[in-house]
Design an enzyme around this catalytic site. Structure first.
Site: not given
Length: 254
Positions: A9-10, A13, A34, A60, A153, A184, A189-190
């Site tokens: 996931g680089a 974020g 991705r 992915d 989640y 926290g 982009e969360f």
């Protein structure tokens, strides 16, 4: 000899910040995600600014075959991964269980739990064989408590918490460290992903207080991986000063 770190996931974020920080500190980095264009941009940034080597892999994490093919085809000089940062993850939607969107649930479960498992399953045997390595799982304050409309989640991040503990037990005989870093509220982009592109709702999450930055979490990851081999920073919870729980904040009106 430089250590090699693989970060999932680089493309944005936390993952992007962690990759940049580790490259800055002299690690060679394998960046995955991705979005090919973003991987290429990050690859160029690292090559321009740091002496570290970088290799980009586009796949992915939700697809085990893609994970296995990408990792098994690594060139020999990249095959001995010292640090795995399981960062790929997301929240989608903010709904009660009775109004939940099944596709949202599946995206979160497939990425946050199964993706972490797939990548770990492919990389950890090499660490076991060498009797050395460090696995860093990016958890969340959502794995330490639960808040309304976020049950699924939160459940995925509780799973990351449990998996981190279980991995530590399984890896104990092989001198492999396992760290969980739980952020926290971090302004990435969360929330934009959670609210499916609604920038206004995403901005509201971070209004009225000073939130964390991705670099704050990259600092925590580097602190953990830079410790002497006999020290395992097992669990780190990093919160803004203005946040007490997953959904309790002190916000100031402007």
């Amino acid at each position: 000899m430089r250590k090699i770190a693989l970060i999932t996931g680089a493309t944005s974020g936390l993952g992007r910040a962690i990759a940049l920080r580790l490259a800055k500190e002299g690690y060679d980095v394998i960046i995955t995600g991705r979005r090919q264009e973003r991987l290429e941009e990050l690859e160029k940034e690292i090559e321009i600014n740091y002496e570290s080597k970088v290799l980009a892999l586009c796949f992915d994490v939700r697809n085990y075959t893609e994970v296995e093919d990408a990792i098994s085809s690594l060139p020999e000089e990249w095959s001995k991964i010292d640090i795995l940062v399981n960062n790929a993850g997301l929240a989608v939607g903010l709904n009660s269980i009775q109004e939940g969107v099944v596709d949202d649930w599946e995206r979160m479960i497939d990425t946050n739990i199964k993706g972490l498992l797939y990548v770990t399953r492919v990389i950890s045997p090499g660490m076991v064989a060498r009797k050395s390595g460090h696995i860093v799982n990016i958890g969340s304050i959502a794995g330490k408590g639960v808040y309304p409309n976020g049950a699924v989640y939160c459940a995925t991040k509780h799973a990351v918490n449990a998996l981190s503990q279980g991995m530590r037990m399984d890896m104990l005989p092989y001198n492999i460290r396992v760290t969980q870093v739980c952020p926290g509220a971090v302004n990435t982009e969360f929330s934009l992903v959670r609210f499916k592109g609604n920038q206004g709702r995403a901005d509201q999450v971070y209004a009225g207080y000073e939130e964390l930055t991705a670099d704050n979490i990259a600092d925590a990851v580097y602190y953990a991986v830079s410790q002497p081999p006999h020290v395992d920073i097992q669990d780190v919870l990093v919160m803004p000063t203005a946040q007490a729980t997953g959904n309790m904040f002190h916000k100031e009106e402007k």
